[in-house]
Design a protein around this motif. Structure first.
Motif, PDB file in Angstrom:
ATOM      1  N   LEU A   1       0.829  -1.212   0.000  1.00 29.14           N
ATOM      2  CA  LEU A   1       0.000   0.000   0.000  1.00 29.14           C
ATOM      3  C   LEU A   1       0.861   1.260   0.000  1.00 29.14           C
TER       4      LEU A   1
ATOM      5  N   LEU B   1       0.786   2.930  -3.222  1.00 28.69           N
ATOM      6  CA  LEU B   1      -0.399   3.743  -3.466  1.00 28.69           C
ATOM      7  C   LEU B   1      -0.232   5.133  -2.862  1.00 28.69           C
TER       8      LEU B   1
ATOM      9  N   THR C   1      -6.121   9.915   3.152  1.00 31.33           N
ATOM     10  CA  THR C   1      -5.383   8.666   3.342  1.00 31.33           C
ATOM     11  C   THR C   1      -5.782   7.972   4.638  1.00 31.33           C
TER      12      THR C   1
ATOM     13  N   TYR D   1      -8.522  -5.009   0.570  1.00 30.51           N
ATOM     14  CA  TYR D   1      -7.324  -5.121  -0.263  1.00 30.51           C
ATOM     15  C   TYR D   1      -6.515  -6.361   0.115  1.00 30.51           C
TER      16      TYR D   1
ATOM     17  N   LEU E   1       1.006   4.682  -9.014  1.00 26.81           N
ATOM     18  CA  LEU E   1      -0.259   3.955  -8.893  1.00 26.81           C
ATOM     19  C   LEU E   1      -0.204   2.682  -9.732  1.00 26.81           C
TER      20      LEU E   1
ATOM     21  N   PHE F   1       1.812   0.167  -7.957  1.00 25.14           N
ATOM     22  CA  PHE F   1       1.004  -0.490  -6.937  1.00 25.14           C
ATOM     23  C   PHE F   1       0.194  -1.627  -7.554  1.00 25.14           C
TER      24      PHE F   1
END
Length: 445
Positions: free
Chosen positions: A55, A58, A104, A115, A250, A253
């Motif tokens: 993560l 991200l 966030t 996730y 991104l 990720f």
């Protein structure tokens, strides 16, 4: 403020990259210290923390929006000798950092579990990842303020204060990690939760110290309450430059998520091996990233000053330096990858997967370094869309075949690493073509 429009280009690149690199080494120590103590908890804990740690890509994607947009606009303003514009960009970037930090926090706690259930090998890995993220998410939220302040300094050619703050924060993390993870001195180990909490406390410390530096010592860009009201035109400029660069991370990720998903049937040990190997790979990439992070400021100031030859020289110098550095590091990984792994785990299956990964992925080091340089040039001239397009083509050429291959009978994990090598080389060639086209189009003064 440091003027990068005069003097030797290679010297500027190296001088800026050294403190940036040291700062990145310090930042990476966050993860390596945690990895050392978490590795002692077993492969399930290591797999959970590694999957949850993805993560970070991200959040890096979101912080890069601020980072790239702020560096590009401030460095160009410095090149034009426009201090007022540089200060306006800094304050608006800080305002954006607060907004993104709140988003966030909320998004992290809402979507972390779904996730993890998508990519983790088993329920135990999901549980370890959740426990780690609960305490680590504040660290991710605080990164936005750190990036906004660090990017403003880098845009003016100053990198040492950020490096010093990072060194102090990692010292805090190194002190707290054994206390919180293993229970040194307290007799109450928190396990993976302690790893997340130690990182969050260290990040809070860094924000406070860097805030103090701006309040007391920084003079070129500074906090100005009158510039804290939203300026939509500035936001538009920051986002238009930063969004594509954020999109690059991104996609990284997504890329890492695809790998975790395709290898989950091999079990938690395989995911732990990939997680460990990828963390070591990120550490090995530090020299290339340090040089690449120095490129936008040097290119930006010279582009703002309309010095076309110096912009081209920056690209060539950085490419040569990176190729030499990454060539040596790739040879070391090919010859003896286990030297990087044994301090973090004694699990034979984890070491086997991680060793095979590093030995093969080492062929990506030089191509990846050149891709980083191209991305830095795009950031410096204020057009990051080509870099996003390049990363997008790499994701498509990797993800679709990887998912297909993973569903075939007799699928072996090494097939993913071979596919990665081919697609990174393709991306390197594509990025070099795009950067040549961009420079030919823009450097007409």
């Amino acid at each position: 403020m440091q003027d990068l429009t005069q003097g030797s280009i290679p010297k500027h690149v190296i001088n800026m990259s050294i403190p940036i690199g040291l700062g990145m080494v310090v930042q990476t120590l966050y993860y390596l210290v945690d990895l050392y103590f978490v590795g002692a908890l077993g492969d399930v804990a290591l797999a959970g923390v590694s999957a949850a740690g993805n993560l970070t890509f991200l959040v890096i994607a979101l912080t890069q929006i601020l980072n790239v947009g702020t560096v590009a606009l401030i460095s160009q303003a410095v090149g034009k000798k426009d201090k007022a514009d540089a200060n306006l960009v800094f304050n608006q970037s800080l305002l954006l950092s607060m907004l993104l930090g709140v988003i966030t926090l909320i998004g992290g706690y809402l979507f972390a579990e779904p996730y993890l259930r998508t990519i983790a090998a088993d329920e135990a890995t999901v549980s370890a990842g959740k426990e780690y993220l609960f305490w680590f998410i504040p660290n991710l939220a605080l990164q936005f303020a750190l990036v906004a302040m660090g990017a403003a300094l880098r845009g003016t050619g100053i990198v040492k204060p950020t490096m010093i703050v990072q060194m102090l924060s990692v010292l805090v993390n190194m002190i707290l990690a054994p206390v919180l993870i293993a229970g040194w001195g307290t007799g109450k180990p928190m396990g993976v939760a302690g790893a997340g909490l130690a990182s969050s406390i260290a990040a809070l410390f860094a924000v406070v110290v860097l805030w103090f530096y701006f309040h007391k010592l920084e003079k070129y860009v500074y906090f100005d309450a009158s510039k804290f009201l939203p300026q939509w035109q500035v936001w538009k400029k920051v986002l238009s430059i930063g969004l594509p660069a954020g999109g690059e991370f991104l996609l990284m990720f997504v890329y890492m998520g695809v790998i975790y998903w395709t290898i989950r049937d091999f079990g938690s040990a395989a995911q732990a091996g990939f997680g460990l190997g990828s963390r070591i790979m990120q550490s090995i990439f530090l020299p290339a990233l340090a040089i690449a992070f120095a490129v936008p400021a040097v290119v930006g100031q010279n582009y703002g000053a309309q010095l076309a030859d110096r912009v081209r020289e920056t690209f060539k110098s950085a490419a040569i330096i990176i190729a030499m550095l990454m060539g040596g590091l790739s040879l070391l990984c090919i010859i003896n990858p286990s030297i990087f792994l044994t301090p973090f785990t004694k699990e034979p299956e984890v070491i086997l997967v991680a060793s095979d990964f590093l030995r093969l992925i080492a062929f990506n080091f030089i191509p990846s370094g050149l891709i980083f340089v191209c991305s830095g040039v795009f950031q410096g001239v204020g057009n990051t869309w080509p870099a996003l397009i390049s990363t997008g083509t790499r994701l498509l050429t990797f993800a679709i075949p990887a998912i297909w291959v993973s569903r075939q009978v007799g699928f072996e994990i090494e097939e993913i690493w071979y596919l990665s090598i081919v697609t990174v080389i393709f991306q390197m060639v594509f990025s070099l073509v795009l950067v040549r086209r961009e420079l030919n189009r823009r450097l007409v003064f």
